[in-house]
Design a protein around this motif. Structure first.
Motif, short mmCIF file in Angstrom:
data_model
loop_
_atom_site.label_atom_id
_atom_site.label_comp_id
_atom_site.label_asym_id
_atom_site.label_seq_id
_atom_site.Cartn_x
_atom_site.Cartn_y
_atom_site.Cartn_z
N TRP A 84 19.30 -15.26 105.66
CA TRP A 84 19.74 -13.90 105.36
C TRP A 84 18.85 -12.94 104.39
N ASP A 85 17.82 -13.26 104.41
CA ASP A 85 16.81 -12.32 103.71
C ASP A 85 16.75 -10.96 104.42
N GLY A 86 16.87 -9.98 103.61
CA GLY A 86 17.02 -8.51 104.32
C GLY A 86 18.13 -8.22 105.67
N LEU A 87 19.14 -9.06 105.43
CA LEU A 87 20.17 -9.03 106.33
C LEU A 87 21.61 -8.68 105.82
N GLU A 88 22.40 -7.57 106.26
CA GLU A 88 23.66 -7.24 105.65
C GLU A 88 24.55 -8.74 106.02
N LEU A 89 25.46 -9.15 105.21
CA LEU A 89 26.19 -10.28 105.52
C LEU A 89 27.44 -9.76 106.28
N SER A 90 27.48 -10.20 107.79
CA SER A 90 28.29 -9.77 108.64
C SER A 90 28.34 -10.72 109.74
N ALA A 91 29.31 -10.93 110.47
CA ALA A 91 29.42 -11.76 111.48
C ALA A 91 28.59 -11.22 112.69
N GLY A 108 36.19 -32.09 93.27
CA GLY A 108 36.83 -31.82 94.35
C GLY A 108 35.86 -31.41 95.51
N PRO A 109 36.36 -31.31 96.76
CA PRO A 109 35.58 -30.77 97.74
C PRO A 109 35.07 -29.47 97.45
N LYS A 110 33.56 -29.44 97.45
CA LYS A 110 32.61 -28.12 97.27
C LYS A 110 31.63 -28.10 98.58
N PRO A 111 31.33 -26.67 98.79
CA PRO A 111 30.56 -26.34 99.72
C PRO A 111 29.08 -26.92 99.66
N GLY A 112 28.66 -27.46 100.90
CA GLY A 112 27.29 -27.84 100.97
C GLY A 112 27.59 -29.54 101.06
N VAL A 143 20.18 -19.03 102.26
CA VAL A 143 21.05 -19.73 103.27
C VAL A 143 22.48 -19.65 102.76
N ALA A 144 22.53 -19.39 101.54
CA ALA A 144 23.94 -19.61 100.77
C ALA A 144 24.77 -18.40 101.17
N PRO A 145 24.70 -17.25 101.57
CA PRO A 145 25.34 -16.21 102.06
C PRO A 145 26.43 -16.76 103.44
N SER A 146 25.79 -17.73 103.96
CA SER A 146 26.34 -18.46 105.41
C SER A 146 27.58 -19.06 104.93
N ILE A 147 27.61 -19.51 103.50
CA ILE A 147 29.05 -20.21 102.93
C ILE A 147 30.18 -19.16 102.86
N ALA A 169 28.76 -18.17 98.08
CA ALA A 169 27.34 -18.45 97.95
C ALA A 169 27.02 -18.94 96.65
N GLU A 170 27.55 -18.41 95.36
CA GLU A 170 27.39 -18.48 94.34
C GLU A 170 27.70 -20.04 93.80
N GLU A 171 28.68 -20.46 94.42
CA GLU A 171 29.51 -21.93 94.21
C GLU A 171 28.31 -22.93 94.97
N PHE A 172 27.80 -22.41 96.22
CA PHE A 172 26.97 -23.22 96.68
C PHE A 172 25.67 -23.40 96.24
N CYS A 173 25.26 -22.36 95.55
CA CYS A 173 24.02 -22.41 94.88
C CYS A 173 23.97 -23.45 93.62
N HIS A 174 25.15 -23.38 92.96
CA HIS A 174 25.31 -24.21 91.92
C HIS A 174 25.25 -25.71 92.10
N TYR A 175 26.06 -26.20 93.13
CA TYR A 175 26.13 -27.48 93.39
C TYR A 175 24.97 -28.08 94.39
N ASN A 176 24.22 -27.22 94.97
CA ASN A 176 23.05 -27.80 95.98
C ASN A 176 21.86 -27.04 95.84
N ARG A 177 20.92 -27.79 96.37
CA ARG A 177 19.48 -27.08 96.82
C ARG A 177 19.55 -27.34 98.13
#
Length: 284
Positions: free
Chosen positions: A33-40, A171-175, A204-208, A267-275
Protein backbone atom coordinates in the motif's frame (compact mmCIF):
# COMPACT_ATOMS: atom_id res chain seq x y z
CA UNK A 1 -25.64 -38.45 10.55
CA UNK A 2 -24.82 -36.34 7.49
CA UNK A 3 -21.38 -35.09 6.55
CA UNK A 4 -19.94 -32.04 8.28
CA UNK A 5 -20.44 -28.80 6.37
CA UNK A 6 -17.12 -27.52 5.01
CA UNK A 7 -17.35 -23.86 6.01
CA UNK A 8 -13.69 -23.29 5.05
CA UNK A 9 -14.34 -24.37 1.45
CA UNK A 10 -17.46 -22.18 1.33
CA UNK A 11 -15.43 -19.22 2.59
CA UNK A 12 -12.66 -19.85 0.06
CA UNK A 13 -15.05 -20.11 -2.89
CA UNK A 14 -16.93 -17.01 -1.80
CA UNK A 15 -13.74 -15.05 -1.13
CA UNK A 16 -12.33 -15.82 -4.56
CA UNK A 17 -15.58 -14.80 -6.24
CA UNK A 18 -15.61 -11.54 -4.27
CA UNK A 19 -11.97 -10.73 -5.06
CA UNK A 20 -12.50 -11.41 -8.77
CA UNK A 21 -15.63 -9.25 -8.83
CA UNK A 22 -13.82 -6.42 -7.03
CA UNK A 23 -10.43 -6.51 -8.79
CA UNK A 24 -10.86 -8.60 -11.94
CA UNK A 25 -8.28 -11.14 -10.73
CA UNK A 26 -8.18 -14.03 -8.25
CA UNK A 27 -5.25 -12.89 -6.13
CA UNK A 28 -5.38 -14.26 -2.59
CA UNK A 29 -2.36 -12.37 -1.26
CA UNK A 30 -1.84 -9.09 0.60
CA UNK A 31 -1.44 -5.77 -1.16
CA UNK A 32 1.50 -3.37 -0.97
CA UNK A 33 0.00 0.00 0.00
CA UNK A 34 2.95 2.41 -0.24
CA UNK A 35 1.67 5.66 -1.75
CA UNK A 36 -1.89 4.35 -2.14
CA UNK A 37 -5.05 5.48 -0.41
CA UNK A 38 -6.57 2.60 1.54
CA UNK A 39 -9.76 1.75 -0.34
CA UNK A 40 -11.34 -1.23 -2.04
CA UNK A 41 -10.91 0.57 -5.36
CA UNK A 42 -7.12 0.46 -4.95
CA UNK A 43 -6.88 -3.20 -3.94
CA UNK A 44 -5.95 -4.44 -7.43
CA UNK A 45 -3.20 -1.83 -7.71
CA UNK A 46 -1.87 -2.75 -4.26
CA UNK A 47 -1.83 -6.45 -5.11
CA UNK A 48 -0.05 -5.75 -8.40
CA UNK A 49 2.55 -3.72 -6.48
CA UNK A 50 3.06 -6.69 -4.17
CA UNK A 51 3.64 -8.97 -7.15
CA UNK A 52 6.13 -6.51 -8.65
CA UNK A 53 8.01 -6.45 -5.34
CA UNK A 54 8.07 -10.25 -5.21
CA UNK A 55 9.20 -10.61 -8.82
CA UNK A 56 12.02 -8.15 -8.14
CA UNK A 57 13.69 -11.01 -6.24
CA UNK A 58 13.59 -13.50 -9.11
CA UNK A 59 17.01 -14.67 -10.31
CA UNK A 60 18.03 -13.58 -13.80
CA UNK A 61 17.13 -15.62 -16.87
CA UNK A 62 14.29 -17.95 -17.75
CA UNK A 63 13.53 -20.17 -14.80
CA UNK A 64 11.88 -23.45 -14.03
CA UNK A 65 9.75 -22.54 -11.02
CA UNK A 66 7.88 -24.68 -8.50
CA UNK A 67 5.04 -22.53 -7.12
CA UNK A 68 4.24 -24.22 -3.82
CA UNK A 69 0.74 -23.44 -2.60
CA UNK A 70 -0.01 -21.52 -5.78
CA UNK A 71 -3.45 -20.17 -4.84
CA UNK A 72 -5.72 -19.69 -7.84
CA UNK A 73 -2.85 -19.57 -10.35
CA UNK A 74 -2.63 -15.80 -10.84
CA UNK A 75 1.06 -15.63 -9.86
CA UNK A 76 1.86 -18.59 -12.12
CA UNK A 77 0.06 -16.89 -15.02
CA UNK A 78 2.21 -13.78 -14.62
CA UNK A 79 5.40 -15.83 -14.33
CA UNK A 80 4.59 -17.72 -17.52
CA UNK A 81 3.92 -14.42 -19.30
CA UNK A 82 7.50 -13.43 -18.38
CA UNK A 83 8.82 -16.56 -20.10
CA UNK A 84 9.25 -18.86 -17.11
CA UNK A 85 8.14 -22.48 -16.87
CA UNK A 86 5.91 -23.13 -13.86
CA UNK A 87 4.64 -26.14 -11.96
CA UNK A 88 2.09 -25.58 -9.20
CA UNK A 89 1.51 -27.64 -6.07
CA UNK A 90 -1.89 -27.00 -4.50
CA UNK A 91 -3.91 -29.33 -2.23
CA UNK A 92 -7.42 -28.00 -2.90
CA UNK A 93 -9.40 -29.48 -5.78
CA UNK A 94 -11.19 -26.17 -6.24
CA UNK A 95 -7.97 -24.16 -6.35
CA UNK A 96 -6.37 -26.71 -8.67
CA UNK A 97 -9.25 -26.12 -11.07
CA UNK A 98 -8.78 -22.35 -10.88
CA UNK A 99 -5.03 -22.80 -11.50
CA UNK A 100 -5.75 -24.80 -14.66
CA UNK A 101 -8.15 -22.09 -15.82
CA UNK A 102 -5.94 -19.11 -14.98
CA UNK A 103 -2.58 -20.64 -15.95
CA UNK A 104 -3.33 -23.33 -18.57
CA UNK A 105 0.35 -23.61 -19.52
CA UNK A 106 1.35 -24.57 -15.98
CA UNK A 107 1.61 -28.15 -14.77
CA UNK A 108 -0.72 -28.47 -11.77
CA UNK A 109 -0.11 -31.05 -9.04
CA UNK A 110 -3.22 -31.45 -6.91
CA UNK A 111 -1.61 -32.59 -3.67
CA UNK A 112 0.06 -31.39 -0.50
CA UNK A 113 3.72 -30.45 -0.83
CA UNK A 114 4.45 -33.31 1.59
CA UNK A 115 3.02 -35.70 -1.04
CA UNK A 116 4.62 -34.09 -4.09
CA UNK A 117 6.56 -36.67 -6.12
CA UNK A 118 8.04 -34.41 -8.78
CA UNK A 119 11.75 -34.69 -9.33
CA UNK A 120 12.84 -31.26 -10.52
CA UNK A 121 15.34 -29.82 -10.79
CA UNK A 122 13.88 -26.35 -10.29
CA UNK A 123 15.70 -23.05 -10.46
CA UNK A 124 13.33 -21.58 -7.88
CA UNK A 125 11.03 -22.92 -5.18
CA UNK A 126 8.45 -20.21 -4.48
CA UNK A 127 6.33 -19.82 -1.35
CA UNK A 128 3.98 -16.85 -1.71
CA UNK A 129 2.01 -16.82 1.56
CA UNK A 130 2.11 -20.62 1.74
CA UNK A 131 5.25 -21.28 3.78
CA UNK A 132 3.35 -20.81 7.05
CA UNK A 133 1.12 -23.79 6.33
CA UNK A 134 3.96 -26.32 6.00
CA UNK A 135 6.31 -27.85 8.57
CA UNK A 136 9.72 -26.22 8.22
CA UNK A 137 11.52 -29.43 9.11
CA UNK A 138 10.06 -30.87 5.90
CA UNK A 139 9.73 -27.96 3.48
CA UNK A 140 13.28 -26.61 3.61
CA UNK A 141 15.07 -29.99 3.16
CA UNK A 142 12.61 -30.99 0.44
CA UNK A 143 13.28 -27.79 -1.48
CA UNK A 144 17.01 -28.47 -1.26
CA UNK A 145 16.41 -31.85 -2.88
CA UNK A 146 14.45 -30.23 -5.71
CA UNK A 147 16.78 -27.32 -6.50
CA UNK A 148 19.01 -27.25 -9.55
CA UNK A 149 22.65 -26.21 -9.00
CA UNK A 150 22.57 -22.51 -8.19
CA UNK A 151 18.83 -22.70 -7.45
CA UNK A 152 17.13 -20.60 -4.76
CA UNK A 153 14.13 -20.56 -2.43
CA UNK A 154 11.93 -17.45 -2.36
CA UNK A 155 9.56 -16.94 0.58
CA UNK A 156 7.09 -14.10 1.08
CA UNK A 157 5.03 -14.64 4.20
CA UNK A 158 4.03 -13.71 7.75
CA UNK A 159 6.02 -14.79 10.76
CA UNK A 160 4.89 -14.42 14.36
CA UNK A 161 6.91 -12.17 16.64
CA UNK A 162 7.74 -13.06 20.22
CA UNK A 163 4.89 -10.75 21.27
CA UNK A 164 2.36 -13.38 20.24
CA UNK A 165 2.03 -15.99 22.99
CA UNK A 166 -0.64 -18.10 21.29
CA UNK A 167 -4.42 -18.33 21.08
CA UNK A 168 -4.74 -19.38 24.70
CA UNK A 169 -3.23 -16.05 25.80
CA UNK A 170 -4.12 -13.58 23.05
CA UNK A 171 -6.85 -15.35 21.12
CA UNK A 172 -6.95 -15.22 17.31
CA UNK A 173 -4.95 -12.31 15.97
CA UNK A 174 -4.43 -11.19 12.36
CA UNK A 175 -1.50 -12.67 10.50
CA UNK A 176 0.02 -15.96 11.49
CA UNK A 177 2.82 -18.23 10.46
CA UNK A 178 5.84 -19.79 12.11
CA UNK A 179 7.57 -18.09 15.01
CA UNK A 180 10.36 -15.98 13.54
CA UNK A 181 12.87 -17.31 16.06
CA UNK A 182 11.89 -20.88 15.18
CA UNK A 183 12.42 -20.14 11.49
CA UNK A 184 15.94 -18.85 12.10
CA UNK A 185 16.61 -21.93 14.19
CA UNK A 186 15.40 -24.22 11.40
CA UNK A 187 17.43 -22.28 8.85
CA UNK A 188 20.59 -22.68 10.95
CA UNK A 189 20.09 -26.44 10.82
CA UNK A 190 20.11 -26.54 7.01
CA UNK A 191 22.87 -25.91 4.47
CA UNK A 192 21.13 -22.66 3.51
CA UNK A 193 22.02 -19.00 3.82
CA UNK A 194 20.04 -15.78 3.49
CA UNK A 195 20.82 -14.01 0.23
CA UNK A 196 18.16 -11.35 0.86
CA UNK A 197 15.83 -10.35 3.69
CA UNK A 198 13.33 -7.50 3.45
CA UNK A 199 10.70 -6.50 6.00
CA UNK A 200 7.55 -5.16 4.30
CA UNK A 201 5.25 -5.48 7.33
CA UNK A 202 4.10 -1.87 7.43
CA UNK A 203 3.54 -1.82 3.67
CA UNK A 204 1.18 -4.82 3.65
CA UNK A 205 -0.50 -4.22 7.02
CA UNK A 206 -3.26 -1.90 5.68
CA UNK A 207 -4.67 -4.99 3.92
CA UNK A 208 -5.85 -6.15 7.37
CA UNK A 209 -7.67 -2.88 8.03
CA UNK A 210 -9.36 -3.03 4.63
CA UNK A 211 -10.43 -6.63 5.17
CA UNK A 212 -11.93 -5.81 8.55
CA UNK A 213 -13.75 -2.79 7.14
CA UNK A 214 -15.39 -5.13 4.65
CA UNK A 215 -16.46 -7.51 7.44
CA UNK A 216 -17.86 -4.58 9.41
CA UNK A 217 -20.02 -3.56 6.43
CA UNK A 218 -21.33 -7.13 6.26
CA UNK A 219 -21.85 -7.11 10.01
CA UNK A 220 -23.91 -3.92 9.84
CA UNK A 221 -26.17 -5.46 7.19
CA UNK A 222 -26.58 -8.71 9.13
CA UNK A 223 -27.34 -6.88 12.39
CA UNK A 224 -29.90 -4.57 10.80
CA UNK A 225 -31.65 -7.48 9.05
CA UNK A 226 -31.66 -9.43 12.30
CA UNK A 227 -33.17 -6.52 14.24
CA UNK A 228 -35.85 -5.84 11.66
CA UNK A 229 -36.92 -9.48 11.29
CA UNK A 230 -37.04 -9.88 15.06
CA UNK A 231 -39.25 -6.77 15.34
CA UNK A 232 -41.62 -7.40 12.43
CA UNK A 233 -41.60 -11.21 12.08
CA UNK A 234 -40.79 -12.79 15.44
CA UNK A 235 -41.91 -16.28 14.40
CA UNK A 236 -39.73 -16.22 11.29
CA UNK A 237 -36.86 -14.90 13.41
CA UNK A 238 -37.28 -17.84 15.83
CA UNK A 239 -37.29 -20.32 12.92
CA UNK A 240 -34.20 -18.79 11.32
CA UNK A 241 -32.41 -18.88 14.68
CA UNK A 242 -33.20 -22.57 15.02
CA UNK A 243 -31.93 -23.31 11.50
CA UNK A 244 -28.72 -21.36 12.18
CA UNK A 245 -28.08 -23.40 15.33
CA UNK A 246 -28.41 -26.59 13.28
CA UNK A 247 -25.89 -25.36 10.69
CA UNK A 248 -23.36 -23.66 12.99
CA UNK A 249 -22.28 -24.58 16.48
CA UNK A 250 -22.79 -21.97 19.17
CA UNK A 251 -19.04 -21.34 19.27
CA UNK A 252 -18.76 -20.85 15.50
CA UNK A 253 -21.79 -18.60 15.43
CA UNK A 254 -20.34 -16.50 18.26
CA UNK A 255 -16.95 -16.29 16.52
CA UNK A 256 -18.59 -15.26 13.25
CA UNK A 257 -20.59 -12.46 14.84
CA UNK A 258 -17.50 -11.33 16.73
CA UNK A 259 -15.55 -11.14 13.48
CA UNK A 260 -18.29 -9.13 11.80
CA UNK A 261 -18.35 -6.61 14.67
CA UNK A 262 -14.61 -6.52 15.50
CA UNK A 263 -12.93 -3.10 15.58
CA UNK A 264 -9.54 -4.15 16.99
CA UNK A 265 -8.35 -6.11 13.95
CA UNK A 266 -6.20 -3.35 12.46
CA UNK A 267 -2.93 -2.70 10.69
CA UNK A 268 -1.40 -1.65 14.01
CA UNK A 269 -2.38 -4.92 15.68
CA UNK A 270 -1.00 -6.87 12.71
CA UNK A 271 2.36 -5.08 12.98
CA UNK A 272 2.57 -5.84 16.70
CA UNK A 273 2.21 -9.60 16.35
CA UNK A 274 3.82 -10.23 12.96
CA UNK A 275 6.70 -9.58 10.65
CA UNK A 276 5.98 -9.92 6.95
CA UNK A 277 9.23 -10.84 5.21
CA UNK A 278 10.52 -11.46 1.73
CA UNK A 279 13.35 -13.98 2.05
CA UNK A 280 15.63 -15.38 -0.63
CA UNK A 281 17.62 -18.45 0.41
CA UNK A 282 20.42 -20.21 -1.39
CA UNK A 283 22.46 -23.32 -0.60
CA UNK A 284 25.73 -22.75 1.24
Amino acid sequence: MGEKIDTRAIGLDTGLALIKWLTGAENLHYGLWDGLELSAGNLRQAQDAYTDKLFGQLPAGRLRILDIGGGAGETARKLIALGHTVEIVVPSAYLAGRCRANAPQAVVHECRFEDFTGQGPFDLCLFSESFQYMPMEFSLPRCLQLLAPGGQILIADCFRTEAYLGRDVHGPKPGGGHKLAAFHGALAGQPLQLAHEEDITESVAPSITLEQQFFNVLGLGVTRCQQEIRRAKPRIYWLLSRVLRLVLSEKRSRNLMSRLADTTRTAEEFCHYNRYLILRLQPR
